[in-house]
Design a protein around this motif. Structure first.
Motif, PDB file in Angstrom:
ATOM      1  N   GLY A  12       0.745  -1.044  -0.107  1.00 19.24           N
ATOM      2  CA  GLY A  12      -0.084  -0.053  -0.007  1.00 19.24           C
ATOM      3  C   GLY A  12       0.877   1.303  -0.093  1.00 19.24           C
ATOM      4  N   ALA A  13       1.965   1.228  -0.578  1.00 16.37           N
ATOM      5  CA  ALA A  13       2.905   2.447  -0.663  1.00 16.37           C
ATOM      6  C   ALA A  13       2.917   3.420  -1.743  1.00 16.37           C
ATOM      7  CB  ALA A  13       4.409   1.848  -0.911  1.00 16.37           C
ATOM      8  N   GLY A  14       1.660   3.232  -2.417  1.00 17.91           N
ATOM      9  CA  GLY A  14       1.458   4.226  -3.677  1.00 17.91           C
ATOM     10  C   GLY A  14       0.708   5.475  -3.067  1.00 17.91           C
ATOM     11  N   ARG A  15       0.459   5.497  -1.949  1.00 19.09           N
ATOM     12  CA  ARG A  15      -0.646   6.869  -1.456  1.00 19.09           C
ATOM     13  C   ARG A  15      -0.467   7.009   0.096  1.00 19.09           C
ATOM     14  NH1 ARG A  15      -6.152   5.922  -0.450  1.00 19.09           N
ATOM     15  NH2 ARG A  15      -6.671   4.113  -1.213  1.00 19.09           N
ATOM     16  N   ASP A  16      -1.116   7.976   0.204  1.00 15.13           N
ATOM     17  CA  ASP A  16      -1.289   7.825   1.830  1.00 15.13           C
ATOM     18  C   ASP A  16      -0.288   7.542   2.832  1.00 15.13           C
ATOM     19  OD1 ASP A  16      -3.426   9.308   0.892  1.00 15.13           O
ATOM     20  OD2 ASP A  16      -4.990   7.460   1.131  1.00 15.13           O
ATOM     21  N   PHE A  17      -0.627   7.011   4.047  1.00 13.51           N
ATOM     22  CA  PHE A  17       0.297   6.328   5.056  1.00 13.51           C
ATOM     23  C   PHE A  17       1.422   5.855   4.430  1.00 13.51           C
ATOM     24  CE2 PHE A  17       1.524   3.776   8.599  1.00 13.51           C
ATOM     25  CZ  PHE A  17       2.009   4.886   9.144  1.00 13.51           C
ATOM     26  N   GLY A  18       1.252   4.641   3.515  1.00 13.89           N
ATOM     27  CA  GLY A  18       2.206   3.898   2.899  1.00 13.89           C
ATOM     28  C   GLY A  18       3.192   4.722   2.248  1.00 13.89           C
ATOM     29  N   ARG A  19       2.890   5.790   1.501  1.00 17.97           N
ATOM     30  CA  ARG A  19       3.717   6.645   0.773  1.00 17.97           C
ATOM     31  C   ARG A  19       4.406   7.445   1.879  1.00 17.97           C
ATOM     32  NH1 ARG A  19       2.435  12.114  -0.874  1.00 17.97           N
ATOM     33  NH2 ARG A  19       4.077  13.009  -2.125  1.00 17.97           N
ATOM     34  N   ALA A  20       3.866   7.891   3.059  1.00 16.55           N
ATOM     35  CA  ALA A  20       4.542   8.898   3.921  1.00 16.55           C
ATOM     36  C   ALA A  20       5.661   7.894   4.749  1.00 16.55           C
ATOM     37  CB  ALA A  20       3.207   9.117   4.856  1.00 16.55           C
ATOM     38  N   LEU A  21       5.158   6.587   4.921  1.00 21.67           N
ATOM     39  CA  LEU A  21       6.058   5.444   5.648  1.00 21.67           C
ATOM     40  C   LEU A  21       7.192   5.451   4.635  1.00 21.67           C
ATOM     41  CD1 LEU A  21       6.258   4.030   8.243  1.00 21.67           C
ATOM     42  CD2 LEU A  21       5.110   2.124   6.890  1.00 21.67           C
ATOM     43  N   ALA A  22       7.179   5.291   3.342  1.00 20.35           N
ATOM     44  CA  ALA A  22       8.253   4.986   2.379  1.00 20.35           C
ATOM     45  C   ALA A  22       9.256   6.334   2.421  1.00 20.35           C
ATOM     46  CB  ALA A  22       7.701   4.981   1.019  1.00 20.35           C
ATOM     47  N   HIS A  23       8.814   7.410   2.499  1.00 24.57           N
ATOM     48  CA  HIS A  23       9.712   8.747   2.336  1.00 24.57           C
ATOM     49  C   HIS A  23      10.376   8.524   3.872  1.00 24.57           C
ATOM     50  CE1 HIS A  23       9.083  10.908  -1.427  1.00 24.57           C
ATOM     51  NE2 HIS A  23       7.628  10.392  -1.243  1.00 24.57           N
ATOM     52  N   HIS A  24       9.649   8.373   4.907  1.00 27.88           N
ATOM     53  CA  HIS A  24      10.552   8.231   6.089  1.00 27.88           C
ATOM     54  C   HIS A  24      11.391   7.376   6.071  1.00 27.88           C
ATOM     55  CE1 HIS A  24      10.925   8.431  10.537  1.00 27.88           C
ATOM     56  NE2 HIS A  24      10.914   7.120  10.526  1.00 27.88           N
ATOM     57  N   PHE A  25      11.139   6.018   5.968  1.00 27.61           N
ATOM     58  CA  PHE A  25      12.280   4.945   5.779  1.00 27.61           C
ATOM     59  C   PHE A  25      13.296   5.498   4.777  1.00 27.61           C
ATOM     60  CE2 PHE A  25       9.272   1.462   7.523  1.00 27.61           C
ATOM     61  CZ  PHE A  25       9.705   1.712   8.828  1.00 27.61           C
ATOM     62  N   ALA A  26      12.982   5.840   3.545  1.00 29.19           N
ATOM     63  CA  ALA A  26      14.480   6.278   2.840  1.00 29.19           C
ATOM     64  C   ALA A  26      15.067   7.503   3.373  1.00 29.19           C
ATOM     65  CB  ALA A  26      13.551   6.962   1.447  1.00 29.19           C
ATOM     66  N   GLY A  27      14.329   8.265   4.139  1.00 29.15           N
ATOM     67  CA  GLY A  27      15.264   9.381   4.786  1.00 29.15           C
ATOM     68  C   GLY A  27      16.151   8.954   5.913  1.00 29.15           C
ATOM     69  N   LEU A  28      15.854   7.759   6.384  1.00 26.99           N
ATOM     70  CA  LEU A  28      16.645   6.864   7.264  1.00 26.99           C
ATOM     71  C   LEU A  28      17.625   5.896   6.716  1.00 26.99           C
ATOM     72  CD1 LEU A  28      14.369   6.231  10.198  1.00 26.99           C
ATOM     73  CD2 LEU A  28      15.990   7.964  10.091  1.00 26.99           C
ATOM     74  N   GLY A  29      17.456   5.951   5.322  1.00 23.19           N
ATOM     75  CA  GLY A  29      18.533   5.145   4.571  1.00 23.19           C
ATOM     76  C   GLY A  29      18.389   3.588   4.214  1.00 23.19           C
ATOM     77  N   ALA A  30      17.021   3.095   4.588  1.00 23.88           N
ATOM     78  CA  ALA A  30      16.780   1.953   4.206  1.00 23.88           C
ATOM     79  C   ALA A  30      16.580   1.637   2.703  1.00 23.88           C
ATOM     80  CB  ALA A  30      15.449   1.479   5.046  1.00 23.88           C
TER      81      ALA A  30
END
Length: 255
Positions: A12-30
C-alpha cells in the motif's frame, strides 16, 4: 538514527500513509521494496524518493486480493534480495456503509481478501526472506476496528471482519515466529490524518499536542521505535486512545 542496514517491504505504498512511511524510511537510509495495487502508483512513490537522492528503492505491483499477484510480487522481491528485514503490512481496502446491504458482494469479498487474506499471503510468501534476516520484524497496520467491541460511525461490517482477521492472524503468528527470532508488531490506531503530503511544508507543521488528533507522524515514530529496539525487547502491539469520539476506529482508512 538510521536504517541503512535494513531492507524494508511496504504494501500500500502508492499513497497516503504507505507513501509517507516510504519517504520516512528512505530518509533513514533503508533499501525499500514498495508495492501498490497498480505498478504506476508504486513507481510514482519510487520516483519521488529517487528525485530526493535515494536510489535504493524498487517498485512492484501487488493486488492484495489476488493470490497469484502476491506470489509474483514475492518472487520479484526475491530476485532482488536474499533477505528482508522489515515487512510492513500496510495495504488494505477501506469500506464504509450504513448496513450490510449497502455494498455489493464484490466489495465485501475484495475488502476481506485485501485486508485479511492479503496480509496472510504476503507474510507467508515473504517469510523465507524474513527468516533469512538476523533481525526480522513483521509490522501490521490493523486499526482499532480489529479490537473486540470497537465501534466506528461509518465502517462496514466487512471492514471489521478484515481487521479482526488481521488481529487473529498476527496474534497466532507472533507465538509461532518468536522462537525463530521474528518479532510481530501490530498497531491498532483510531482514525488519523494519513492524507498529508510528506513532501509539503504542512507535514512538519502538523499539530501534535495533547488535544490534537493522532498524527501520522506519531504512528510512524512508533513503528520506527519498535523495530530499532534490541532483540530482547519484543513490543507486541501499540494501542492508541483517541480523545475525539468522531475518530474512533478507522485506523489507516482509506487504503
Amino acid at each position: 538514527m538510521n536504517l541503512t542496514d535494513r531492507r524494508v517491504v511496504i504494501t500500500g505504498a502508492g499513497r497516503d500513509f504507505g507513501r509517507a512511511l516510504a519517504h520516512h524510511f528512505a530518509g533513514l537510509g533503508a533499501e525499500l521494496f514498495l508495492a501498490a495495487r497498480s505498478l504506476e502508483a508504486a513507481e510514482r512513490t519510487r520516483s519521488e524518493i529517487r528525485d530526493r537522492g535515494h536510489d535504493r528503492v524498487h517498485a512492484f505491483a501487488c493486488d492484495l486480493a489476488d493470490p497469484a499477484s502476491i506470489r509474483e510480487f514475492a518472487a520479484a522481491v526475491g530476485r532482488r534480495t536474499d533477505h528482508v528485514d522489515v515487512l510492513v503490512n500496510n495495504g488494505a481496502r477501506w469500506l464504509e456503509g450504513p448496513d450490510l446491504f449497502s455494498v455489493s458482494d464484490e466489495d465485501v469479498a475484495d475488502t476481506v481478501a485485501s485486508g485479511s487474506t492479503g496480509t496472510i499471503l504476503v507474510t507467508k510468501n515473504l517469510l523465507p526472506l524474513l527468516l533469512a534476516s538476523d533481525h526480522a520484524d513483521v509490522v501490521t497496520m490493523v486499526s482499532v476496528c480489529g479490537v473486540p467491541g470497537a465501534q466506528h460511525p461509518v465502517a462496514h461490517e466487512a471492514y471489521y471482519a478484515a481487521k479482526h482477521g488481521q488481529r487473529g492472524f498476527t496474534e497466532a503468528l507472533s507465538r509461532r515466529l518468536r522462537p525463530q527470532g521474528v518479532r510481530v508488531i501490530s498497531l491498532f490506531p483510531p482514525d488519523f490524518d494519513s492524507g498529508r503530503d510528506p513532501l509539503s511544508p504542512e507535514w512538519d507543521a502538523t499539530p501534535r499536542g495533547a488535544q490534537d488528533p493522532l498524527a501520522a507522524q506519531s504512528v510512524i515514530d512508533c513503528i520506527t521505535f519498535a523495530i530499532r529496539q534490541p532483540r530482547d525487547c519484543y513490543i507486541n502491539a501499540f494501542h492508541f486512545e483517541s480523545l475525539h469520539p468522531s475518530a474512533t476506529a478507522g485506523g489507516t482508512s482509506p487504503h
